[in-house]
Design a protein around this motif. Structure first.
Motif, PDB file in Angstrom:
ATOM      1  N   ARG A 150       0.872  -1.074   0.205  1.00 16.80           N
ATOM      2  CA  ARG A 150      -0.077   0.000  -0.041  1.00 16.80           C
ATOM      3  C   ARG A 150       0.908   1.130  -0.024  1.00 16.80           C
ATOM      4  N   LEU A 151       2.014   0.955   0.506  1.00 21.66           N
ATOM      5  CA  LEU A 151       3.032   2.153   0.621  1.00 21.66           C
ATOM      6  C   LEU A 151       4.277   2.117   0.147  1.00 21.66           C
ATOM      7  N   MET A 152       4.848   3.074  -0.697  1.00 21.32           N
ATOM      8  CA  MET A 152       6.427   2.854  -1.460  1.00 21.32           C
ATOM      9  C   MET A 152       6.734   4.044  -1.015  1.00 21.32           C
ATOM     10  N   PHE A 153       8.086   3.629  -0.516  1.00 22.15           N
ATOM     11  CA  PHE A 153       9.136   4.676  -0.213  1.00 22.15           C
ATOM     12  C   PHE A 153      10.039   4.935  -1.282  1.00 22.15           C
ATOM     13  N   ILE A 154      10.292   5.998  -1.524  1.00 28.28           N
ATOM     14  CA  ILE A 154      11.605   6.225  -2.651  1.00 28.28           C
ATOM     15  C   ILE A 154      12.471   7.207  -2.219  1.00 28.28           C
ATOM     16  N   ASP A 191       6.543  -5.200   4.139  1.00 33.94           N
ATOM     17  CA  ASP A 191       4.951  -4.965   3.910  1.00 33.94           C
ATOM     18  C   ASP A 191       5.014  -3.861   2.824  1.00 33.94           C
ATOM     19  N   VAL A 192       6.246  -2.903   2.831  1.00 24.68           N
ATOM     20  CA  VAL A 192       6.160  -1.641   2.091  1.00 24.68           C
ATOM     21  C   VAL A 192       7.015  -1.865   0.625  1.00 24.68           C
ATOM     22  N   TYR A 193       7.107  -1.209   0.000  1.00 25.72           N
ATOM     23  CA  TYR A 193       7.926  -1.172  -1.225  1.00 25.72           C
ATOM     24  C   TYR A 193       9.250  -0.244  -1.140  1.00 25.72           C
ATOM     25  N   ILE A 194       9.992  -0.308  -1.390  1.00 24.75           N
ATOM     26  CA  ILE A 194      11.253   0.727  -1.321  1.00 24.75           C
ATOM     27  C   ILE A 194      12.120   0.957  -2.687  1.00 24.75           C
ATOM     28  N   ALA A 195      12.192   1.981  -3.232  1.00 23.80           N
ATOM     29  CA  ALA A 195      13.161   2.155  -4.219  1.00 23.80           C
ATOM     30  C   ALA A 195      13.586   3.428  -4.460  1.00 23.80           C
ATOM     31  N   ASN A 196      14.563   3.703  -5.340  1.00 27.09           N
ATOM     32  CA  ASN A 196      15.274   5.043  -5.496  1.00 27.09           C
ATOM     33  C   ASN A 196      14.970   5.763  -6.804  1.00 27.09           C
ATOM     34  N   ILE A 197      15.490   6.824  -6.651  1.00 29.62           N
ATOM     35  CA  ILE A 197      15.214   7.679  -8.183  1.00 29.62           C
ATOM     36  C   ILE A 197      16.214   7.035  -9.062  1.00 29.62           C
ATOM     37  N   LEU A 198      17.624   6.633  -8.706  1.00 28.75           N
ATOM     38  CA  LEU A 198      18.550   6.169  -9.239  1.00 28.75           C
ATOM     39  C   LEU A 198      18.700   4.518  -8.907  1.00 28.75           C
ATOM     40  N   LYS A 199      19.066   3.857 -10.106  1.00 30.75           N
ATOM     41  CA  LYS A 199      19.073   2.292  -9.650  1.00 30.75           C
ATOM     42  C   LYS A 199      20.977   2.017  -9.795  1.00 30.75           C
ATOM     43  N   CYS A 200      21.462   3.266  -9.894  1.00 29.90           N
ATOM     44  CA  CYS A 200      23.292   2.877  -9.726  1.00 29.90           C
ATOM     45  C   CYS A 200      23.487   3.913  -8.851  1.00 29.90           C
ATOM     46  N   ARG A 201      24.785   3.445  -8.181  1.00 36.14           N
ATOM     47  CA  ARG A 201      25.384   4.410  -7.144  1.00 36.14           C
ATOM     48  C   ARG A 201      26.039   5.323  -7.853  1.00 36.14           C
ATOM     49  N   PRO A 202      25.784   6.503  -7.559  1.00 37.48           N
ATOM     50  CA  PRO A 202      26.729   7.646  -8.318  1.00 37.48           C
ATOM     51  C   PRO A 202      27.890   7.797  -7.390  1.00 37.48           C
ATOM     52  N   LEU A 232       2.525   7.284  -1.619  1.00 35.83           N
ATOM     53  CA  LEU A 232       3.974   7.221  -1.725  1.00 35.83           C
ATOM     54  C   LEU A 232       4.717   8.161  -0.700  1.00 35.83           C
ATOM     55  N   CYS A 233       5.967   7.713  -0.276  1.00 36.28           N
ATOM     56  CA  CYS A 233       6.504   8.507   0.854  1.00 36.28           C
ATOM     57  C   CYS A 233       7.833   8.973   0.059  1.00 36.28           C
ATOM     58  N   LEU A 234       7.958  10.188  -0.322  1.00 35.72           N
ATOM     59  CA  LEU A 234       9.256  10.748  -0.818  1.00 35.72           C
ATOM     60  C   LEU A 234      10.254  11.002   0.162  1.00 35.72           C
ATOM     61  N   LEU A 235      11.317  10.495   0.043  1.00 39.06           N
ATOM     62  CA  LEU A 235      12.459  10.760   1.100  1.00 39.06           C
ATOM     63  C   LEU A 235      13.632  11.629   0.607  1.00 39.06           C
ATOM     64  N   GLY A 236      13.192  13.029   1.059  1.00 33.86           N
ATOM     65  CA  GLY A 236      14.376  14.033   0.833  1.00 33.86           C
ATOM     66  C   GLY A 236      13.947  14.723  -0.676  1.00 33.86           C
ATOM     67  N   LYS A 237      14.712  15.764  -0.837  1.00 34.53           N
ATOM     68  CA  LYS A 237      14.480  16.559  -1.804  1.00 34.53           C
ATOM     69  C   LYS A 237      14.803  15.921  -3.247  1.00 34.53           C
ATOM     70  N   THR A 238      15.667  15.037  -3.441  1.00 32.47           N
ATOM     71  CA  THR A 238      15.857  14.633  -4.878  1.00 32.47           C
ATOM     72  C   THR A 238      14.794  13.794  -5.148  1.00 32.47           C
ATOM     73  N   ALA A 239      14.149  12.955  -4.229  1.00 37.18           N
ATOM     74  CA  ALA A 239      12.925  12.165  -4.414  1.00 37.18           C
ATOM     75  C   ALA A 239      11.710  12.909  -4.871  1.00 37.18           C
ATOM     76  N   ALA A 240      11.647  14.285  -3.987  1.00 33.69           N
ATOM     77  CA  ALA A 240      10.436  15.045  -3.957  1.00 33.69           C
ATOM     78  C   ALA A 240      10.397  15.739  -5.540  1.00 33.69           C
ATOM     79  N   MET A 241      11.712  16.211  -5.953  1.00 28.97           N
ATOM     80  CA  MET A 241      11.713  16.838  -7.081  1.00 28.97           C
ATOM     81  C   MET A 241      11.570  16.194  -8.375  1.00 28.97           C
TER      82      MET A 241
END
Ligand code: URA
Length: 310
Positions: A150-154, A191-202, A232-241
Protein backbone atom coordinates in the motif's frame (compact mmCIF):
# COMPACT_ATOMS: atom_id res chain seq x y z
CA UNK A 1 -38.92 32.15 -53.35
CA UNK A 2 -38.27 35.42 -51.57
CA UNK A 3 -36.32 38.29 -53.07
CA UNK A 4 -33.51 37.50 -50.63
CA UNK A 5 -33.33 33.93 -51.95
CA UNK A 6 -33.13 35.11 -55.56
CA UNK A 7 -30.40 37.55 -54.60
CA UNK A 8 -28.39 34.79 -52.87
CA UNK A 9 -28.66 32.48 -55.91
CA UNK A 10 -27.60 35.33 -58.20
CA UNK A 11 -24.53 36.00 -56.08
CA UNK A 12 -23.53 32.30 -55.98
CA UNK A 13 -23.95 32.00 -59.80
CA UNK A 14 -21.90 35.14 -60.29
CA UNK A 15 -19.14 33.77 -58.07
CA UNK A 16 -19.11 30.36 -59.83
CA UNK A 17 -18.99 32.07 -63.21
CA UNK A 18 -16.00 34.17 -62.22
CA UNK A 19 -14.25 31.03 -60.91
CA UNK A 20 -14.97 29.21 -64.24
CA UNK A 21 -13.49 32.13 -66.14
CA UNK A 22 -10.46 31.84 -63.92
CA UNK A 23 -10.03 28.20 -65.02
CA UNK A 24 -11.69 26.35 -62.13
CA UNK A 25 -13.42 23.30 -63.65
CA UNK A 26 -14.69 21.58 -60.53
CA UNK A 27 -15.28 22.35 -56.87
CA UNK A 28 -14.15 19.91 -54.17
CA UNK A 29 -16.86 18.51 -51.93
CA UNK A 30 -16.55 20.06 -48.50
CA UNK A 31 -15.21 17.70 -45.83
CA UNK A 32 -17.27 17.12 -42.71
CA UNK A 33 -14.81 19.18 -40.71
CA UNK A 34 -15.00 22.02 -43.24
CA UNK A 35 -18.76 21.73 -43.33
CA UNK A 36 -18.84 22.05 -39.61
CA UNK A 37 -17.43 25.52 -39.79
CA UNK A 38 -19.20 26.77 -42.92
CA UNK A 39 -22.19 28.96 -42.26
CA UNK A 40 -24.15 30.28 -45.20
CA UNK A 41 -25.37 33.74 -44.50
CA UNK A 42 -27.54 35.58 -46.95
CA UNK A 43 -26.22 39.08 -47.51
CA UNK A 44 -29.16 40.68 -45.81
CA UNK A 45 -29.79 42.37 -42.54
CA UNK A 46 -30.27 39.92 -39.65
CA UNK A 47 -33.84 39.11 -38.66
CA UNK A 48 -35.19 41.23 -35.84
CA UNK A 49 -35.45 38.39 -33.30
CA UNK A 50 -32.59 35.83 -33.30
CA UNK A 51 -33.95 32.31 -33.76
CA UNK A 52 -31.51 29.57 -32.71
CA UNK A 53 -30.77 27.26 -35.67
CA UNK A 54 -30.57 23.54 -34.90
CA UNK A 55 -27.20 22.33 -36.20
CA UNK A 56 -27.49 19.38 -38.60
CA UNK A 57 -23.75 18.89 -38.43
CA UNK A 58 -22.03 16.15 -36.42
CA UNK A 59 -20.43 17.15 -33.14
CA UNK A 60 -16.76 17.60 -33.83
CA UNK A 61 -13.90 16.51 -31.63
CA UNK A 62 -12.07 19.55 -30.29
CA UNK A 63 -8.74 20.30 -31.92
CA UNK A 64 -5.88 18.80 -29.90
CA UNK A 65 -4.41 21.49 -27.68
CA UNK A 66 -0.66 21.79 -27.47
CA UNK A 67 0.27 21.61 -23.80
CA UNK A 68 2.92 24.01 -22.60
CA UNK A 69 6.25 22.41 -21.81
CA UNK A 70 7.24 23.43 -18.29
CA UNK A 71 10.69 24.73 -17.53
CA UNK A 72 13.01 22.06 -16.13
CA UNK A 73 12.69 21.97 -12.36
CA UNK A 74 15.57 21.63 -9.99
CA UNK A 75 17.07 18.96 -7.73
CA UNK A 76 18.74 19.68 -4.45
CA UNK A 77 21.68 17.61 -3.35
CA UNK A 78 20.84 15.76 -0.15
CA UNK A 79 24.39 16.00 0.96
CA UNK A 80 24.54 19.79 0.74
CA UNK A 81 21.37 20.97 2.38
CA UNK A 82 17.70 20.12 2.41
CA UNK A 83 17.02 23.83 2.05
CA UNK A 84 19.23 24.76 -0.89
CA UNK A 85 18.39 24.24 -4.57
CA UNK A 86 20.92 23.85 -7.34
CA UNK A 87 20.55 21.13 -9.95
CA UNK A 88 17.93 21.27 -12.73
CA UNK A 89 15.95 18.08 -13.43
CA UNK A 90 14.76 17.44 -16.97
CA UNK A 91 11.06 17.48 -17.60
CA UNK A 92 11.01 13.84 -18.57
CA UNK A 93 12.16 12.92 -15.09
CA UNK A 94 9.33 14.54 -13.26
CA UNK A 95 5.64 14.21 -12.74
CA UNK A 96 3.20 16.99 -13.37
CA UNK A 97 -0.42 17.99 -13.14
CA UNK A 98 -1.02 16.02 -16.33
CA UNK A 99 -0.31 12.83 -14.37
CA UNK A 100 -3.38 13.44 -12.27
CA UNK A 101 -5.91 11.08 -13.78
CA UNK A 102 -3.80 8.01 -13.11
CA UNK A 103 -1.87 5.48 -15.14
CA UNK A 104 -1.69 4.93 -18.88
CA UNK A 105 -1.18 1.19 -18.44
CA UNK A 106 -3.80 -1.17 -17.01
CA UNK A 107 -3.06 -2.59 -13.56
CA UNK A 108 -0.93 -5.73 -13.37
CA UNK A 109 -2.84 -8.47 -11.52
CA UNK A 110 -1.52 -8.84 -7.96
CA UNK A 111 -0.38 -12.40 -8.58
CA UNK A 112 1.77 -11.32 -11.58
CA UNK A 113 3.46 -8.29 -10.08
CA UNK A 114 6.44 -10.08 -8.59
CA UNK A 115 7.28 -11.67 -11.95
CA UNK A 116 6.85 -8.38 -13.81
CA UNK A 117 9.15 -6.61 -11.32
CA UNK A 118 11.76 -9.38 -11.56
CA UNK A 119 11.77 -9.11 -15.35
CA UNK A 120 12.12 -5.34 -15.11
CA UNK A 121 14.95 -5.71 -12.57
CA UNK A 122 16.80 -8.01 -14.97
CA UNK A 123 16.44 -5.38 -17.71
CA UNK A 124 17.74 -2.68 -15.37
CA UNK A 125 20.72 -4.88 -14.48
CA UNK A 126 21.82 -4.67 -18.14
CA UNK A 127 21.18 -0.92 -18.38
CA UNK A 128 23.89 1.28 -19.87
CA UNK A 129 21.87 4.46 -20.26
CA UNK A 130 24.47 6.16 -18.05
CA UNK A 131 27.66 4.52 -19.33
CA UNK A 132 29.78 6.13 -16.61
CA UNK A 133 27.58 4.63 -13.87
CA UNK A 134 27.41 1.26 -15.61
CA UNK A 135 31.18 0.94 -15.28
CA UNK A 136 31.49 2.22 -11.70
CA UNK A 137 28.58 0.31 -10.14
CA UNK A 138 29.05 -3.10 -8.58
CA UNK A 139 25.45 -3.91 -9.48
CA UNK A 140 22.14 -2.15 -9.95
CA UNK A 141 19.80 -1.74 -7.00
CA UNK A 142 16.27 -2.11 -8.27
CA UNK A 143 13.90 -2.20 -5.30
CA UNK A 144 12.64 -4.39 -2.53
CA UNK A 145 9.50 -5.22 -0.63
CA UNK A 146 5.97 -6.28 -1.31
CA UNK A 147 4.82 -6.04 -4.95
CA UNK A 148 1.34 -5.37 -3.53
CA UNK A 149 2.39 -2.77 -0.97
CA UNK A 150 0.00 0.00 0.00
CA UNK A 151 2.97 2.25 0.67
CA UNK A 152 6.11 2.88 -1.39
CA UNK A 153 9.13 4.78 -0.11
CA UNK A 154 11.35 6.47 -2.67
CA UNK A 155 14.88 7.57 -1.84
CA UNK A 156 17.68 9.11 -3.86
CA UNK A 157 20.24 6.55 -5.02
CA UNK A 158 22.17 3.56 -3.68
CA UNK A 159 25.16 4.24 -1.46
CA UNK A 160 28.19 2.06 -0.93
CA UNK A 161 26.37 -0.56 1.17
CA UNK A 162 23.47 -0.78 -1.26
CA UNK A 163 25.84 -1.04 -4.22
CA UNK A 164 27.63 -3.92 -2.49
CA UNK A 165 24.49 -5.79 -1.39
CA UNK A 166 22.11 -4.98 -4.26
CA UNK A 167 19.33 -3.84 -1.89
CA UNK A 168 18.08 -0.31 -1.21
CA UNK A 169 18.47 1.29 2.22
CA UNK A 170 20.66 -1.28 3.93
CA UNK A 171 23.31 1.09 5.34
CA UNK A 172 23.04 3.52 8.25
CA UNK A 173 20.30 5.56 6.61
CA UNK A 174 18.59 2.28 5.79
CA UNK A 175 18.62 1.26 9.44
CA UNK A 176 16.92 4.51 10.36
CA UNK A 177 14.34 4.04 7.60
CA UNK A 178 13.71 0.52 8.87
CA UNK A 179 13.15 1.92 12.37
CA UNK A 180 10.76 4.51 10.98
CA UNK A 181 8.78 1.77 9.26
CA UNK A 182 8.83 -0.78 12.08
CA UNK A 183 9.13 1.13 15.36
CA UNK A 184 7.42 4.28 14.12
CA UNK A 185 4.67 2.98 11.88
CA UNK A 186 4.28 -0.51 13.31
CA UNK A 187 4.70 -2.12 9.88
CA UNK A 188 7.16 -4.74 8.70
CA UNK A 189 9.78 -3.61 6.20
CA UNK A 190 8.67 -6.37 3.85
CA UNK A 191 5.11 -4.97 3.85
CA UNK A 192 6.15 -1.77 2.08
CA UNK A 193 8.04 -1.28 -1.20
CA UNK A 194 11.33 0.64 -1.27
CA UNK A 195 12.98 2.09 -4.37
CA UNK A 196 15.23 4.95 -5.42
CA UNK A 197 15.30 7.66 -8.09
CA UNK A 198 18.53 6.09 -9.43
CA UNK A 199 19.26 2.38 -9.71
CA UNK A 200 23.04 2.88 -9.81
CA UNK A 201 25.32 4.31 -7.17
CA UNK A 202 26.71 7.70 -8.20
CA UNK A 203 30.45 7.75 -7.46
CA UNK A 204 31.29 9.24 -4.05
CA UNK A 205 27.57 9.27 -3.24
CA UNK A 206 27.13 12.52 -5.11
CA UNK A 207 23.65 13.77 -5.95
CA UNK A 208 22.23 12.33 -9.17
CA UNK A 209 22.59 14.61 -12.17
CA UNK A 210 19.48 15.65 -14.10
CA UNK A 211 20.53 13.42 -17.00
CA UNK A 212 20.96 10.41 -14.72
CA UNK A 213 17.58 11.01 -13.11
CA UNK A 214 15.96 11.33 -16.54
CA UNK A 215 17.62 8.17 -17.82
CA UNK A 216 16.33 6.22 -14.84
CA UNK A 217 12.86 7.73 -14.47
CA UNK A 218 11.04 5.23 -16.69
CA UNK A 219 12.26 2.37 -14.50
CA UNK A 220 10.87 3.98 -11.37
CA UNK A 221 7.61 4.96 -13.06
CA UNK A 222 7.21 1.34 -14.15
CA UNK A 223 7.75 0.18 -10.57
CA UNK A 224 5.11 2.61 -9.35
CA UNK A 225 2.71 1.54 -12.09
CA UNK A 226 3.19 -2.16 -11.30
CA UNK A 227 3.00 -1.95 -7.50
CA UNK A 228 0.37 0.78 -7.78
CA UNK A 229 0.60 1.75 -4.13
CA UNK A 230 -2.04 3.88 -2.45
CA UNK A 231 0.65 6.06 -0.90
CA UNK A 232 4.08 7.34 -1.86
CA UNK A 233 6.51 8.66 0.72
CA UNK A 234 9.29 10.67 -0.91
CA UNK A 235 12.46 10.77 1.14
CA UNK A 236 14.28 14.04 0.67
CA UNK A 237 14.57 16.67 -1.99
CA UNK A 238 15.90 14.54 -4.82
CA UNK A 239 12.91 12.19 -4.59
CA UNK A 240 10.48 15.09 -4.19
CA UNK A 241 11.80 16.95 -7.22
CA UNK A 242 12.18 13.80 -9.30
CA UNK A 243 8.64 12.61 -8.67
CA UNK A 244 6.60 15.76 -8.16
CA UNK A 245 8.41 18.31 -10.30
CA UNK A 246 7.22 20.93 -7.86
CA UNK A 247 8.43 24.50 -7.81
CA UNK A 248 12.19 24.11 -7.86
CA UNK A 249 12.61 26.88 -5.35
CA UNK A 250 10.46 25.11 -2.77
CA UNK A 251 12.34 24.12 0.33
CA UNK A 252 11.74 20.66 1.69
CA UNK A 253 10.28 22.34 4.74
CA UNK A 254 7.50 23.73 2.56
CA UNK A 255 6.90 20.46 0.73
CA UNK A 256 6.62 18.22 3.76
CA UNK A 257 3.65 17.97 6.08
CA UNK A 258 0.98 18.06 3.38
CA UNK A 259 -0.41 15.87 0.63
CA UNK A 260 0.66 15.93 -2.98
CA UNK A 261 -0.42 13.71 -5.87
CA UNK A 262 1.55 11.67 -8.36
CA UNK A 263 -0.32 9.61 -10.95
CA UNK A 264 -3.34 9.99 -8.68
CA UNK A 265 -1.43 8.49 -5.73
CA UNK A 266 -1.50 10.31 -2.38
CA UNK A 267 2.07 11.44 -1.94
CA UNK A 268 3.88 12.76 1.10
CA UNK A 269 7.34 14.30 1.28
CA UNK A 270 9.54 13.98 4.34
CA UNK A 271 13.19 14.29 5.27
CA UNK A 272 15.68 11.77 3.95
CA UNK A 273 17.01 9.46 6.69
CA UNK A 274 20.58 10.60 5.89
CA UNK A 275 19.52 14.17 6.61
CA UNK A 276 17.91 13.04 9.85
CA UNK A 277 21.17 11.35 10.87
CA UNK A 278 22.96 14.65 10.35
CA UNK A 279 20.16 16.78 11.82
CA UNK A 280 18.47 14.79 14.58
CA UNK A 281 16.35 17.82 15.55
CA UNK A 282 14.37 17.29 12.33
CA UNK A 283 13.23 13.86 13.51
CA UNK A 284 10.32 15.53 15.28
CA UNK A 285 9.03 16.87 11.95
CA UNK A 286 9.62 13.52 10.25
CA UNK A 287 7.59 11.81 12.94
CA UNK A 288 4.77 14.29 12.37
CA UNK A 289 4.89 13.39 8.67
CA UNK A 290 4.74 9.68 9.45
CA UNK A 291 1.75 10.24 11.71
CA UNK A 292 -0.02 12.09 8.91
CA UNK A 293 0.68 9.11 6.68
CA UNK A 294 -0.47 6.60 9.27
CA UNK A 295 -3.67 8.50 9.91
CA UNK A 296 -4.49 8.51 6.20
CA UNK A 297 -3.63 4.82 5.97
CA UNK A 298 -5.88 4.05 8.93
CA UNK A 299 -2.97 2.78 11.04
CA UNK A 300 -3.02 3.09 14.80
CA UNK A 301 -0.65 5.73 16.12
CA UNK A 302 1.27 4.53 19.21
CA UNK A 303 -0.18 5.89 22.42
CA UNK A 304 -3.52 6.57 20.78
CA UNK A 305 -6.56 4.46 20.15
CA UNK A 306 -7.38 3.91 16.46
CA UNK A 307 -9.92 6.50 15.37
CA UNK A 308 -9.38 8.69 18.44
CA UNK A 309 -10.13 12.28 17.53
CA UNK A 310 -7.25 14.71 17.26
N1 URA B 1 20.05 6.56 0.38
C1 URA B 1 19.13 6.44 -0.58
O1 URA B 1 18.57 7.43 -1.03
N2 URA B 1 18.86 5.25 -1.04
C2 URA B 1 19.42 4.15 -0.57
O2 URA B 1 19.09 3.09 -1.05
C3 URA B 1 20.36 4.29 0.44
C4 URA B 1 20.66 5.51 0.91
Amino acid sequence: MTDDGHELIRQVRQRLESLRRAGVEAMPRPSVRAAAVVTVRPPIAPPPAPVPEPSPLPVMEPEPVALPVPEPPVLVPESVSEASVVVPVPVSAVGSLFDEPGFETPPVPASERLGVLETAAAEVARCKRCPHLAVTRTQTVYGTGSPNARLMFIGEAPGADEDRLGQPFVGRAGQLLTDMITKGMGLRREDVYIANILKCRPPDNRTPTPEEAANCSSYLERQIAVVRPEFLCLLGKTAAMGILGVDPMSSLGRLRGRWHRHSGIKTLVTYHPSYLLRNPAAKKDAWEDLQLLMKEMGLAIPGRKRGASE
